[in-house]
Structure formats: C-alpha cells, structure tokens
Design a protein around this motif. Sequence first.
Motif, PDB file in Angstrom:
ATOM      1  N   HIS A   1      35.753 -13.634 -46.020  1.00  0.00           N
ATOM      2  CA  HIS A   1      36.949 -14.308 -46.146  1.00  0.00           C
ATOM      3  C   HIS A   1      36.905 -15.734 -45.502  1.00  0.00           C
ATOM      4  O   HIS A   1      37.231 -16.740 -46.349  1.00  0.00           O
ATOM      5  N   ALA A   2      36.535 -15.861 -44.423  1.00  0.00           N
ATOM      6  CA  ALA A   2      36.386 -17.103 -43.885  1.00  0.00           C
ATOM      7  C   ALA A   2      35.264 -18.210 -44.484  1.00  0.00           C
ATOM      8  O   ALA A   2      35.539 -19.336 -44.551  1.00  0.00           O
ATOM      9  N   LEU A   3      34.078 -17.493 -44.854  1.00  0.00           N
ATOM     10  CA  LEU A   3      33.007 -18.169 -45.569  1.00  0.00           C
ATOM     11  C   LEU A   3      33.723 -18.680 -46.697  1.00  0.00           C
ATOM     12  O   LEU A   3      33.445 -19.906 -47.176  1.00  0.00           O
ATOM     13  N   LEU A   4      34.185 -17.972 -47.783  1.00  0.00           N
ATOM     14  CA  LEU A   4      34.930 -18.342 -49.007  1.00  0.00           C
ATOM     15  C   LEU A   4      35.955 -19.324 -48.587  1.00  0.00           C
ATOM     16  O   LEU A   4      35.881 -20.539 -49.588  1.00  0.00           O
ATOM     17  N   ALA A   5      36.804 -19.475 -47.908  1.00  0.00           N
ATOM     18  CA  ALA A   5      37.590 -20.493 -47.425  1.00  0.00           C
ATOM     19  C   ALA A   5      37.096 -21.724 -47.080  1.00  0.00           C
ATOM     20  O   ALA A   5      37.384 -22.687 -47.580  1.00  0.00           O
TER      21      ALA A   5
ATOM     22  N   GLY B   1      36.918 -25.261 -49.107  1.00  0.00           N
ATOM     23  CA  GLY B   1      37.598 -26.433 -48.436  1.00  0.00           C
ATOM     24  C   GLY B   1      38.969 -26.100 -47.989  1.00  0.00           C
ATOM     25  O   GLY B   1      39.950 -26.945 -48.150  1.00  0.00           O
ATOM     26  N   ARG B   2      39.474 -24.785 -47.862  1.00  0.00           N
ATOM     27  CA  ARG B   2      40.900 -24.611 -47.562  1.00  0.00           C
ATOM     28  C   ARG B   2      40.946 -23.800 -46.176  1.00  0.00           C
ATOM     29  O   ARG B   2      39.915 -23.113 -45.563  1.00  0.00           O
ATOM     30  N   GLU B   3      42.212 -23.828 -45.812  1.00  0.00           N
ATOM     31  CA  GLU B   3      42.291 -22.788 -44.612  1.00  0.00           C
ATOM     32  C   GLU B   3      42.699 -21.607 -44.951  1.00  0.00           C
ATOM     33  O   GLU B   3      43.003 -21.268 -45.967  1.00  0.00           O
ATOM     34  N   LEU B   4      42.235 -20.476 -43.908  1.00  0.00           N
ATOM     35  CA  LEU B   4      42.507 -19.090 -44.306  1.00  0.00           C
ATOM     36  C   LEU B   4      43.960 -18.729 -44.628  1.00  0.00           C
ATOM     37  O   LEU B   4      44.328 -18.069 -45.678  1.00  0.00           O
ATOM     38  N   ALA B   5      44.932 -19.407 -43.967  1.00  0.00           N
ATOM     39  CA  ALA B   5      46.337 -19.063 -44.208  1.00  0.00           C
ATOM     40  C   ALA B   5      46.870 -19.620 -45.717  1.00  0.00           C
ATOM     41  O   ALA B   5      47.850 -19.005 -46.162  1.00  0.00           O
ATOM     42  N   GLU B   6      45.972 -20.319 -46.321  1.00  0.00           N
ATOM     43  CA  GLU B   6      46.497 -21.009 -47.608  1.00  0.00           C
ATOM     44  C   GLU B   6      46.205 -20.111 -48.745  1.00  0.00           C
ATOM     45  O   GLU B   6      46.556 -20.031 -49.849  1.00  0.00           O
ATOM     46  N   ILE B   7      45.092 -19.036 -48.476  1.00  0.00           N
ATOM     47  CA  ILE B   7      44.489 -18.124 -49.522  1.00  0.00           C
ATOM     48  C   ILE B   7      45.114 -16.778 -49.342  1.00  0.00           C
ATOM     49  O   ILE B   7      45.216 -16.119 -48.261  1.00  0.00           O
ATOM     50  N   ASP B   8      45.119 -16.015 -50.441  1.00  0.00           N
ATOM     51  CA  ASP B   8      45.666 -14.910 -50.835  1.00  0.00           C
ATOM     52  C   ASP B   8      44.436 -14.017 -51.065  1.00  0.00           C
ATOM     53  O   ASP B   8      43.981 -14.073 -52.187  1.00  0.00           O
ATOM     54  N   PHE B   9      43.931 -13.193 -50.129  1.00  0.00           N
ATOM     55  CA  PHE B   9      42.719 -12.383 -50.433  1.00  0.00           C
ATOM     56  C   PHE B   9      43.469 -11.056 -50.531  1.00  0.00           C
ATOM     57  O   PHE B   9      44.120 -10.290 -49.961  1.00  0.00           O
TER      58      PHE B   9
ATOM     59  N   ARG C   1      40.835 -10.241 -55.086  1.00  0.00           N
ATOM     60  CA  ARG C   1      41.735 -11.420 -55.349  1.00  0.00           C
ATOM     61  C   ARG C   1      41.388 -12.589 -54.343  1.00  0.00           C
ATOM     62  O   ARG C   1      41.246 -12.093 -53.244  1.00  0.00           O
ATOM     63  N   PHE C   2      41.207 -13.765 -54.926  1.00  0.00           N
ATOM     64  CA  PHE C   2      40.834 -14.925 -54.085  1.00  0.00           C
ATOM     65  C   PHE C   2      41.805 -16.038 -54.992  1.00  0.00           C
ATOM     66  O   PHE C   2      41.098 -16.804 -55.596  1.00  0.00           O
ATOM     67  N   GLU C   3      42.991 -16.147 -54.223  1.00  0.00           N
ATOM     68  CA  GLU C   3      43.968 -17.206 -54.995  1.00  0.00           C
ATOM     69  C   GLU C   3      44.679 -18.040 -53.974  1.00  0.00           C
ATOM     70  O   GLU C   3      44.688 -17.621 -52.661  1.00  0.00           O
ATOM     71  N   SER C   4      45.196 -19.062 -54.465  1.00  0.00           N
ATOM     72  CA  SER C   4      46.178 -19.893 -53.740  1.00  0.00           C
ATOM     73  C   SER C   4      47.301 -20.243 -54.659  1.00  0.00           C
ATOM     74  O   SER C   4      46.811 -20.936 -55.681  1.00  0.00           O
ATOM     75  N   GLY C   5      48.372 -19.962 -54.269  1.00  0.00           N
ATOM     76  CA  GLY C   5      49.608 -20.568 -55.204  1.00  0.00           C
ATOM     77  C   GLY C   5      49.675 -19.760 -56.534  1.00  0.00           C
ATOM     78  O   GLY C   5      49.912 -20.210 -57.475  1.00  0.00           O
TER      79      GLY C   5
ATOM     80  N   ARG D   1      46.930 -19.000 -58.124  1.00  0.00           N
ATOM     81  CA  ARG D   1      45.670 -19.395 -58.896  1.00  0.00           C
ATOM     82  C   ARG D   1      44.526 -18.969 -58.602  1.00  0.00           C
ATOM     83  O   ARG D   1      44.221 -19.053 -57.337  1.00  0.00           O
ATOM     84  N   SER D   2      43.536 -18.347 -59.168  1.00  0.00           N
ATOM     85  CA  SER D   2      42.302 -17.797 -58.588  1.00  0.00           C
ATOM     86  C   SER D   2      41.518 -19.132 -58.431  1.00  0.00           C
ATOM     87  O   SER D   2      41.366 -20.127 -58.913  1.00  0.00           O
ATOM     88  N   LEU D   3      40.924 -18.880 -57.125  1.00  0.00           N
ATOM     89  CA  LEU D   3      39.949 -19.804 -56.694  1.00  0.00           C
ATOM     90  C   LEU D   3      38.669 -19.793 -56.903  1.00  0.00           C
ATOM     91  O   LEU D   3      37.376 -20.679 -56.680  1.00  0.00           O
ATOM     92  N   TYR D   4      38.438 -18.671 -57.525  1.00  0.00           N
ATOM     93  CA  TYR D   4      37.140 -18.653 -58.290  1.00  0.00           C
ATOM     94  C   TYR D   4      36.197 -19.528 -59.300  1.00  0.00           C
ATOM     95  O   TYR D   4      35.281 -19.990 -58.969  1.00  0.00           O
ATOM     96  N   PRO D   5      36.979 -20.295 -60.047  1.00  0.00           N
ATOM     97  CA  PRO D   5      36.608 -21.315 -60.867  1.00  0.00           C
ATOM     98  C   PRO D   5      36.057 -22.388 -59.722  1.00  0.00           C
ATOM     99  O   PRO D   5      35.285 -23.278 -60.019  1.00  0.00           O
ATOM    100  N   ASP D   6      36.877 -22.831 -58.445  1.00  0.00           N
ATOM    101  CA  ASP D   6      36.426 -23.769 -57.814  1.00  0.00           C
ATOM    102  C   ASP D   6      35.241 -23.191 -56.995  1.00  0.00           C
ATOM    103  O   ASP D   6      34.433 -24.368 -56.597  1.00  0.00           O
ATOM    104  N   LEU D   7      35.144 -21.862 -56.535  1.00  0.00           N
ATOM    105  CA  LEU D   7      33.793 -21.740 -55.975  1.00  0.00           C
ATOM    106  C   LEU D   7      32.474 -21.805 -56.822  1.00  0.00           C
ATOM    107  O   LEU D   7      31.328 -21.994 -56.588  1.00  0.00           O
ATOM    108  N   ASP D   8      32.704 -21.376 -58.223  1.00  0.00           N
ATOM    109  CA  ASP D   8      31.276 -21.358 -59.169  1.00  0.00           C
ATOM    110  C   ASP D   8      30.681 -22.528 -59.118  1.00  0.00           C
ATOM    111  O   ASP D   8      29.323 -22.390 -58.836  1.00  0.00           O
ATOM    112  N   PRO D   9      31.138 -23.775 -59.298  1.00  0.00           N
ATOM    113  CA  PRO D   9      30.033 -24.934 -59.224  1.00  0.00           C
ATOM    114  C   PRO D   9      29.435 -25.232 -57.863  1.00  0.00           C
ATOM    115  O   PRO D   9      28.262 -25.747 -57.556  1.00  0.00           O
TER     116      PRO D   9
END
Length: 431
Positions: A177-181, A185-193, A206-210, A212-220
């Motif tokens: 979780h810390a690695l993905l955050a 470029g986000r704080e752990l507290a911002e992410i719903d895992f 589940r890797f989301e914020s607000g 919205r999935s953050l996987y599309p941000d991770l892919d590139p």
Amino acid sequence: MTRIVITGAGNVDLTRKILSDLFSAPELAGALRVALHDVDPGRLATAEALARRLDTESGAHARIEAAAARPALLDGADFVICQFDVGGYDALLRDLEIPRRYGLRQTLGDTIGVGGVFRALRTIPEMLALAADMARRCPDAWLLTYTDPMAALCWAVRAGSPLRNVAGLCHAVRDTHALLADLVGRELAEIDFRTAGVTHQAFVLRFESGGRSLYPDLDPLIAGDDDVRSEIYRRFGHYPTESSEHAAEYVPWFLPHESEVRRLGLPVDEALRRGARKLDAYERLRGALASGEPLLAQWKHFEMASEVIHSMVTGTPREVYLTLPNEGLIDNLPPAACVEVPARVDGAGVRPVPIGALPVQLAALNRTYLNVVELTVTAALEQRRSAVYQAVMLDPATSAALPPAAIEALCDELIAAHGALLPPGLRGGRR
C-alpha cells in the motif's frame, strides 16, 4: 497487567521494534509483563539485556523475565508472539544448496517451493508444541506469529491443536500500500485500499481515491518495468503484494528459465545473503549494548504485533491485515485454509472483514499455492512421506523444472539432511 510472551526472542531486531513500540506508549506504562524465551542461551541473554535497556530508556516500568524453559512462561499470558526459526542458517543453507545441485533455482525458499515445504516440515512440530502448551496454560491468549511459511503454519495450528486464537502477521500488504501510494504521488490517507488473498500472494482489489480507481494512473508509471510484480499485475489485473523475488517462486514462468532470471534480475539464493545480513545485524546490536548506545527505536508506524496488542489492550481501533482462518472470509478459497484479509482490532478483539469471492483468476493462483500448503500440512500431521513428494510435485516452480523421479530423490536427500528436525514418521522411508 498485560502479559506478553515472546518466543524466538533472540530475533533481536524484531524484539527491539515490538518492545520499543509498547514501552513508548504512555498508556501502557507500568502495565506490561514481558517474558522472553529462546532455545539459544546467548541470544536469550542478549534479548533480555536489550529488553531491560529499552525499559530503562523508555521509563515503561515493565516487569521482565527470561527463561530457556517455555511452558511456565506461558502461565497467564494474554499474547504470545512467535518469531522462531527452526534450524537457523544451517537449515536454510541445506534448503537452498541441495536443490541447487538438482538444477532448481530459489530466491528466498521460505513460503512454498521445496524450501518452503521443508521449512514448514521443520517448524510445524514446534508450532504444535507451542500451541499445545498455550491450550493448557493460557487457552484464551492470542498467538501472533511472524514465522514463515505462515499459511502452512496457521493451517497446521488450527488443524492439529485445540488453540483457536491464532493470527499471522506479515508486512507485505502494508508495504505494498505504501509503495503504490508513493508511485502515484498520493498520501496513504487519501487512498481507499482493499486487499486479500493468501500470505505472500494477496492482491490489491481496490485502489481508489474519491471513488475513482487509481490503477489507470499506475499503468503508465510501470509500463516499462521488467519485474515479476508488474508482469503478474499486467496479466492478472490486480497488483500483487509480494516482492518480485518472493512472487517468482510461486508460479512456474520465471525461475525455471535462465532467460527470464536474467531479464528480470531475479536474485537467486537471496535468502543466504539476507541470512548473513541478519547475523551481522545481531553482532552489531550486541556491540551497541556493550557500548551503552541508545537502542529505543522511534518508528513511523507501529510494528504489527504492537498494533494488535495496543488496540486490544487500550481499545484503540485499527485496521490490521492478518492471516486468519477462512471462516466465511473468501468464498472461493478452501474453508480450512488461512487467508490474509483486513481485520478490525479494538478492545472487543479481532473481527475480520469478509471479502466475498476473489476474481476467478486470482482465486486460481491462490488455490495453486494452497494445494502445496494443504499437502504439506497433511505430510506433517499424518507424518506421511508420500504427501511430501506430492506437495513438492504440485509446487509450480519445482514441477516446471524437475520430473517426478528427480523430485522424489531431492525430497529424500533433504529428509536425510534435516534428520531430527523433521517429524519422526517422515524419516522412516517411503509411506
């Protein structure tokens, strides 16, 4: 007072972290009794000196005792922390060097694979002895175990002893979780895992914020990465929790192939290097004790056992990822297995969060892993050598590298090499 027993206390790096956390909590001052156990007299003496130093530095006013005989230490225990290593570095050396002669590559050899199977076979008898002692002397205590292979050991305790309160603790989910955050470029507290699976092979569901999935941000960000974790993520759709050197051992596609080992930079025999570093760290800590150097550790996060104990004693609620019996937690994994899931921990105890069904491809990977675990537990509990052969034959990386006759010969050689560390029924020939 809360009574905490640490068995395998000679693993002083972990002992230092746990006691630093607990002794630094002002609400626990004067309320802790700590009992230390280790089979190595030198390491036990070091652990006791460390505990007394940490108590002095923190002003915790804990009551500390140490003994080489474990059963009496367990009387009245509320928590028992297990971190032992049966056979130590010499056994690890055999687990890696003997298979290497058969052409089998391993990196850490502590979870599944032939190294993981034999580590379990050495450790299950000791875990069952500890569980039996606890069932007699502190039946309501929690066994909190860091010892690998965790999925096999927790399953064996539940199947082979009357002890019910057992939880495995592994840092992999928290670290992932810390690695993905960090990667996005986000704080752990911002992410719903939400993460679940089996120890060392769980997946971030589940890797989301607000919302919205953050996987599309991770892919590139990882598109050009040549590592096992990224390979598994791209092909199975969810990021795995274990490091590449671990994850490579649980599947058949990487370690049996020299080209993949080179392409992915897999550190074959990494466990030996880590073992040597641990021995060096132990000697450094002994030197720090002798010189009077301050040793109370200040960590950003509590150690996992510290979190569980602090939450249950003080009522402070936390979510902690634990390995627990699969009693309605993951629908498409075996009910007898122990699985890694989030749990809510507070003064009322440990309440795991039901996950439902995993995506079918992830459950398939976990079931492949658990086939090896179940047969390993069967081999230990029934003391049946044929189940040892079958566990290793069903191991993905081993079966991709060796034919059945070579696997049986390898198992026979490891059984002879480990000797009295193994259950006696396994040492008497084919059965």
